[in-house]
Design an enzyme around this catalytic site. Structure first.
Site, PDB file in Angstrom:
ATOM      1  CG  ASN A  95      75.944  78.425   8.070  1.00 50.20           C
ATOM      2  OD1 ASN A  95      75.802  77.207   8.151  1.00 50.20           O
ATOM      3  ND2 ASN A  95      75.756  79.089   6.948  1.00 50.20           N
ATOM      4  CG  HIS A 112      73.450  74.930  15.402  1.00 45.88           C
ATOM      5  ND1 HIS A 112      73.390  74.336  14.159  1.00 45.88           N
ATOM      6  CD2 HIS A 112      72.361  74.497  16.088  1.00 45.88           C
ATOM      7  CE1 HIS A 112      72.317  73.564  14.103  1.00 45.88           C
ATOM      8  NE2 HIS A 112      71.674  73.645  15.251  1.00 45.88           N
TER       9      HIS A 112
END
Length: 276
Positions: A95, A112
């Site tokens: 997330n 990410h």
């Protein structure tokens, strides 16, 4: 965390995905009503999109930041943070929100990227916190390059993957929460556990039918099957608890809701899954 174990505490790695933030009102990626139901990935989350349609990409992430400022951690985030009272915990998350940090988790690795940060388009090590939520189209880094969202776009390499794999190798327990195990190379982290005796717990409403294929340097050494436990209930389950391990109180719901371990899941033949 890798080189400084805490005496008499189990090392728990919690690997989370979009599902853990769903109860905070943040749209998931894969559900029918998820984030990508209203946007095409290639229009807002690829290097090509940033090059060809910068305005739309910046607008999209500005909108996501503005929305994220209204969201709060849910019981799942809080339960994961509370594990630190009894175990040596590291959260690896796919997330880009900061809800784990808001909940109190002190060791969080974002595979990410991070929504509330920007970075230079030229030098990925020049990273800046963003004030409030809005990035202007002409904002620049100190090297003169335009700033971009500090997000790993689809098709880009995942620079934090190597560190994440090293962390997983040190785990005594791996807990997977709210992820479909469909995004690579993140999903292959399950293959980096040091041996087959390290328990894997999967907390997700979806039914897993197999472990994801291995990728990276451990592909050749990966086991052909691996037992893992599945909690089919709504996550984050925090009200019907059992013991996670002798030294860790039951902050998360664990084996009581699962019953016996499911049979081993077959790992499909070697393949080269498309990276995120």
């Amino acid at each position: 965390w890798i080189n400084t174990p805490v005496a008499n505490k189990k090392r728990i790695v919690v690997f989370t995905g979009a599902g853990v933030s769903a109860d905070s009102g943040i749209a998931t990626f894969r559900d029918a009503d998820g984030l990508w139901a209203n946007y095409r990935i290639e229009e807002v989350c690829t290097p090509e999109a940033l090059m060809l349609n910068r305005d739309r990409v910046i607008e999209f992430y500005n909108m996501r930041r503005k929305e994220s400022l209204t969201k709060k951690p849910n019981e799942g985030h809080i339960a994961i943070a509370e594990l630190e009272q009894w175990a040596d915990v590291c959260v690896i998350t796919q997330n880009v929100d900061n809800l784990h940090e808001q909940a109190g988790s002190t060791r969080v690795l974002h595979l990410h990227g991070e929504l509330m940060k920007l970075r230079s388009e030229k030098n990925p090590t020049l990273i800046y916190d963003i004030d409030e939520w809005e990035q202007s189209l002409d904002a620049r880094a100190e090297d003169g390059a335009l700033l971009r969202p500090h997000i790993v776009f689809f098709g880009e390499s995942v620079p934090m993957f190597e560190l994440a794999s090293q962390i997983v190798e040190k785990a005594d327990i791996l807990i997977i929460v709210g992820t479909s195990l469909a995004i690579y190379p993140a999903a292959s982290l399950v293959h980096y556990l040091r041996d087959e005796n390290v328990p894997i717990y999967l907390v997700d409403p979806g039914t897993p039918n197999r472990l994801p294929p291995a990728c990276g340097p451990k592909t050749a050494a990966a086991k052909t099957s691996r037992p893992f436990r599945w909690c089919p209930g709504k996550y984050p389950p925090t009200d019907r608890c059992n013991r996670l391990a002798p030294s860790v109180p039951s902050v998360l719901e664990m084996p009581r809701c699962w019953g016996p371990p499911l049979p081993p899941f077959a790992i499909p033949p070697k393949e080269h899954p498309t990276q995120r």
